[in-house]
Design an enzyme around this catalytic site. Structure first.
Site, short mmCIF file in Angstrom:
data_model
loop_
_atom_site.label_atom_id
_atom_site.label_comp_id
_atom_site.label_asym_id
_atom_site.label_seq_id
_atom_site.Cartn_x
_atom_site.Cartn_y
_atom_site.Cartn_z
N THR A 136 0.81 -1.22 0.00
CA THR A 136 0.00 0.00 0.00
C THR A 136 0.85 1.28 0.00
OG1 THR A 136 -0.14 -0.06 2.42
CG2 THR A 136 -1.92 -1.11 1.18
N ASP A 137 2.09 1.19 0.49
CA ASP A 137 2.89 2.42 0.65
C ASP A 137 3.06 3.20 -0.66
OD1 ASP A 137 3.14 1.66 3.27
OD2 ASP A 137 5.33 1.52 3.28
N1 ASP Z 1 5.31 -1.45 3.57
C1 ASP Z 1 4.24 -2.26 3.00
C2 ASP Z 1 4.31 -2.11 1.50
O1 ASP Z 1 3.97 -1.09 0.98
C3 ASP Z 1 2.92 -1.85 3.54
C4 ASP Z 1 1.71 -2.54 2.93
O2 ASP Z 1 1.74 -3.31 2.01
O3 ASP Z 1 0.61 -2.24 3.39
O4 ASP Z 1 4.67 -3.04 0.82
#
Ligand code: ASP
Length: 390
Positions: A136-137
């Site tokens: 999500t990042d």
């Molecule tokens: N740090 C992770 C990413 O972006 C966080 C997530 O997936 O929610 O891969």
């Protein structure tokens, strides 16, 4: 229970699903059964269902706790996700494409190019929609850049989760199911599908060029900026509702434009920023500035910006404000920035402007034409008018 390599603590999984760290000497091993992997589900092919492609890149949606370190790591690929979420088999048949198992902070322009090629090939081979599982990042960056790199006649749906599958409050299954429903819907654009509220009842469908992660941990972290979402998916009914302005299936003809120029950067202006910092960008082909308000930096930065522009860097001004657009004709500072050759970035989000600049500069060598393209609205990223009330 595992002893972590980092601090020597024992990680114990509680019945609630949460994990705690305790000193190993305080643990006595009881006769608990060794956990067995959850039942594996074959995804049966049903010829009455459409075929979707799932391209996996990693992120929390493909993660679980690594008890060795006590942290979340990305370990699953698209096939594992299908096996773990049997409801997906009620929606479509799937062709799985494992592209990467990275946390999305490690995303790069080179992986974006591989991703664009994989999506393009899947659509060319007949996929009726594509799901991209992603951390999500940086999902908003990836959704934006793929919006520019592919003209798509079918939905390309980015999905992730804020909490890994082994946590009781995980959002991975509902997000994935809503993504699959959106990918079989009447869409023809790149979107992000994620929880719309803190309840498990709706996912929002956000345009890929207008979305940002707005909260570091909440499940409803994603918001459309400057527009309302293009639609929603109700859960558990999986009913997809699209707004009038959603780009419909078949509107665009499939095309891949896979070149990117990685010699571009994004800087956020702040009070006290010193001109010497801009020297680091000498030789860059493009620079996006997230300026203040209507699109400003301090006047002290204008001469070094002019210098960069004269040396061939295309400089685009965007705003740090969540809503509204750049207008550098209101204040002296703005007019001086325009005189120095800075290009107004309309209402583009700074991160979207960065991915667009990488794409534009790889495809258009003429600086004037590249500047004009940056001011055009190609995929909803730079709207002529901001939506009413936003
Ligand atoms: N740090 C992770 C990413 O972006 C966080 C997530 O997936 O929610 O891969």
């Amino acid at each position: 229970m595992y002893i972590t390599g980092r601090d020597g603590m024992a990680v114990v999984k509680l019945d609630s699903g949460y994990n705690i760290g305790v000193p190993p000497e305080s643990c006595s091993l009881m006769n608990r059964p060794v956990p067995v992997p959850s039942e594996q589900h074959e995804v049966l092919q049903d010829k009455n269902l459409p075929t979707l492609a799932i391209v996996s890149t990693g992120g929390t949606i493909a993660s679980r706790i690594d008890y060795r370190t006590g942290s979340v790591t990305s370990q699953f690929n698209a096939s594992d996700i299908l096996t773990a979420i049997p409801e997906l088999a009620e929606i479509a048949n799937y062709h799985t494409i494992p592209l990467a198992t990275i946390l999305s902070e490690n995303m790069t322009p080179a992986i974006w190019q591989d991703l664009a090629r994989a999506i393009y090939t899947a659509i060319k081979n007949g996929a009726k929609g594509v799901i991209v599982t992603h951390g999500t990042d940086t999902m908003a960056y990836s959704a934006a850049v793929i919006s520019f790199m592919i003209d798509t006649p079918v939905p390309i749906v980015f999905v992730g989760s804020q909490r890994s599958a082994d946590r009781p409050s995980s959002d991975n299954a509902m997000n994935a199911v809503c993504a699959a429903a959106a990918a079989t819907g009447d869409l023809g654009e790149v979107v992000v599908v994620m929880h719309a509220t803190t309840n498990d009842d709706t996912c929002a469908i956000h345009r890929g060029t207008r979305v940002r992660k707005m909260h570091s941990s909440r499940r409803d972290a994603f918001r459309s900026l400057g527009v309302t979402p293009v639609g929603e998916v109700e859960y558990p009914s999986r009913k997809v509702t699209l707004k009038e302005d959603a780009v419909r299936r078949g509107t665009r003809t499939l095309a891949l434009h896979d070149k990117l120029d990685p010699h571009c950067a994004l800087v956020q202006f702040y009070p006290g920023m010193t001109p010497d910092l801009l020297k680091a960008y000498e030789g860059y082909h493009g620079l996006v500035i997230a300026g203040t308000g209507l699109g400003h930096t301090s006047t002290i930065l204008i001469p070094p910006l002019k210098h960069l522009i004269e040396k061939g860097t295309l400089v685009i001004m965007t705003t740090q404000c969540m809503n509204g657009r750049v207008c550098d004709r209101v204040y002296d500072t703005g007019r001086d920035l325009l005189d120095a050759g800075v290009i107004e970035g309309g209402d583009m989000l700074p991160e979207v402007a960065l991915t667009k600049l990488m794409w534009v500069l790889a495809n258009e060598r003429d600086k004037l034409k590249a500047a004009a393209l940056m001011q055009d609205d190609l995929k909803g990223e730079n709207m002529r008018r901001s939506a009413h009330g936003l």
